[in-house]
Design a protein around this motif. Structure first.
Motif, PDB file in Angstrom:
ATOM      1  N   SER A  10      11.192   8.831   8.906  1.00  0.00           N
ATOM      2  CA  SER A  10      10.545   7.519   8.913  1.00  0.00           C
ATOM      3  C   SER A  10      10.460   6.958  10.328  1.00  0.00           C
ATOM      4  O   SER A  10       9.447   6.352  10.704  1.00  0.00           O
ATOM      5  N   ALA A  11      11.510   7.166  11.126  1.00  0.00           N
ATOM      6  CA  ALA A  11      11.491   6.683  12.509  1.00  0.00           C
ATOM      7  C   ALA A  11      10.384   7.373  13.308  1.00  0.00           C
ATOM      8  O   ALA A  11       9.709   6.743  14.136  1.00  0.00           O
ATOM      9  N   GLY A  12      10.177   8.656  13.070  1.00  0.00           N
ATOM     10  CA  GLY A  12       9.096   9.369  13.744  1.00  0.00           C
ATOM     11  C   GLY A  12       7.738   8.819  13.377  1.00  0.00           C
ATOM     12  O   GLY A  12       6.872   8.624  14.237  1.00  0.00           O
ATOM     13  N   ALA A  72       9.484   2.573   0.055  1.00  0.00           N
ATOM     14  CA  ALA A  72       8.910   3.506  -0.924  1.00  0.00           C
ATOM     15  C   ALA A  72       9.140   4.948  -0.511  1.00  0.00           C
ATOM     16  O   ALA A  72       9.422   5.807  -1.350  1.00  0.00           O
ATOM     17  N   MET A  73       9.045   5.221   0.791  1.00  0.00           N
ATOM     18  CA  MET A  73       9.236   6.593   1.255  1.00  0.00           C
ATOM     19  C   MET A  73      10.689   7.030   1.088  1.00  0.00           C
ATOM     20  O   MET A  73      10.963   8.175   0.713  1.00  0.00           O
ATOM     21  N   GLY A  87       0.790  -1.222   0.000  1.00  0.00           N
ATOM     22  CA  GLY A  87       0.000   0.000   0.000  1.00  0.00           C
ATOM     23  C   GLY A  87       0.819   1.267   0.000  1.00  0.00           C
ATOM     24  O   GLY A  87       0.265   2.370   0.045  1.00  0.00           O
ATOM     25  N   SER A  88       2.143   1.119  -0.064  1.00  0.00           N
ATOM     26  CA  SER A  88       3.010   2.296   0.086  1.00  0.00           C
ATOM     27  C   SER A  88       2.881   3.280  -1.068  1.00  0.00           C
ATOM     28  O   SER A  88       3.266   4.435  -0.945  1.00  0.00           O
ATOM     29  N   GLY A  89       2.319   2.827  -2.193  1.00  0.00           N
ATOM     30  CA  GLY A  89       2.061   3.774  -3.274  1.00  0.00           C
ATOM     31  C   GLY A  89       1.092   4.855  -2.833  1.00  0.00           C
ATOM     32  O   GLY A  89       1.202   6.021  -3.235  1.00  0.00           O
ATOM     33  N   HIS A  90       0.139   4.471  -1.975  1.00  0.00           N
ATOM     34  CA  HIS A  90      -0.788   5.455  -1.407  1.00  0.00           C
ATOM     35  C   HIS A  90      -0.024   6.421  -0.508  1.00  0.00           C
ATOM     36  O   HIS A  90      -0.306   7.623  -0.488  1.00  0.00           O
ATOM     37  N   CYS A  91       0.953   5.887   0.244  1.00  0.00           N
ATOM     38  CA  CYS A  91       1.761   6.738   1.120  1.00  0.00           C
ATOM     39  C   CYS A  91       2.561   7.764   0.309  1.00  0.00           C
ATOM     40  O   CYS A  91       2.743   8.895   0.754  1.00  0.00           O
ATOM     41  N   VAL A  92       3.024   7.338  -0.868  1.00  0.00           N
ATOM     42  CA  VAL A  92       3.781   8.269  -1.713  1.00  0.00           C
ATOM     43  C   VAL A  92       2.901   9.453  -2.087  1.00  0.00           C
ATOM     44  O   VAL A  92       3.334  10.604  -2.099  1.00  0.00           O
ATOM     45  N   GLY A  93       1.634   9.159  -2.380  1.00  0.00           N
ATOM     46  CA  GLY A  93       0.724  10.247  -2.728  1.00  0.00           C
ATOM     47  C   GLY A  93       0.439  11.163  -1.559  1.00  0.00           C
ATOM     48  O   GLY A  93       0.320  12.384  -1.714  1.00  0.00           O
TER      49      GLY A  93
END
Length: 240
Positions: free
Chosen positions: A50-52, A175-176, A17-23
């Motif tokens: 990312s750690a946060g 992805a991030m 689902g990380s593509g949604h996170c990219v958006g």
């Protein structure tokens, strides 16, 4: 008892689902990953951000897991709900149904109070600022995160739910990080119809598998992979 199959599934859901996170968060990650004056990518800030986020996700999991264990002791119904949410998320990512938007609108109430705090952390000039920004940004209204939370809720305890959300967050990290390093190319890739449909299909299968287990089929419908009831014994997760 922690169901490590579900933890692995949460990791996979985060990755798929990380593509949604990219958006949703790609702009922030891209800004953090912009080349510095020396021409080097600010990996330390990206990792801190990312750690946060992971810290916030883990905290959310601990909270909903503890509440779920206190309010609904039977895991079966919770896992059915989690599976339904994953199916809804798959349809959302595929662009076939936008019903999860109402969940994001509900979370926007809390975000109104947090957004000014995130604005004060920009522009990011240090890793500690990036860590704080990630911790705040983790509460951004997001249908994918809410779907993962219901998945975590079905773990039946605060520790297991926290682990599930940590695994989900770890799944989104590649992805991030890639977005920060090459924002435009990664965003273009994950927005391709074929890629979105592939990821959506995988999440749909996870959702159906979760519903199947929640209805009492397979080992993960109870408390864990080894908790199938023996003859003459009652298992409360099958009788609620």
């Amino acid at each position: 008892m922690t169901d490590w199959g579900f933890i692995a599934a949460a990791l996979a859901v985060g990755f798929l689902g990380s593509g949604h996170c990219v958006g949703m968060c790609g702009g922030i990650a891209g800004a953090l990953g912009m080349a510095s004056d020396s021409g080097k990518t600010e990996w330390q800030q990206l990792l801190s951000y990312s750690a946060g986020r992971l810290g916030s996700y883990t905290l959310m999991g601990a909270i909903v897991g503890a509440l779920g264990a206190a309010l609904v002791p039977a895991l079966g119904p919770l896992r059915v709900i989690a599976g339904v949410m994953l199916v809804a998320m798959a349809l959302y990512i595929a662009g076939w149904w936008r019903g999860l938007v109402w969940l994001e609108r509900g979370g926007a109430y809390l975000w109104r109070y947090l957004q000014p705090l995130s604005a004060r952390l920009l522009p990011v000039r240090s890793s500690s600022q990036a860590l704080a920004l990630g911790a705040v940004w983790g509460w951004l209204p997001c249908g994918l995160v809410y779907s993962a939370l219901t998945f975590a809720l079905a773990q039946g305890g605060g520790v297991s739910a926290a682990l599930a959300m940590l695994a989900f967050g770890l799944g989104t990290v590649p992805a991030m990080l890639a977005t920060g390093a090459a924002a435009s190319s990664v965003r273009g890739l994950v927005q391709k119809t074929g890629v979105r449909l592939l990821f959506a299909g995988a999440i749909l299968l996870f959702g159906l598998w979760t519903i199947w287990g929640g209805l009492g089929h397979g080992n993960h419908g109870a408390h864990g992979p080894h908790s199938a009831p023996q003859s003459g014994q009652s298992e409360h997760s099958h009788h609620h």
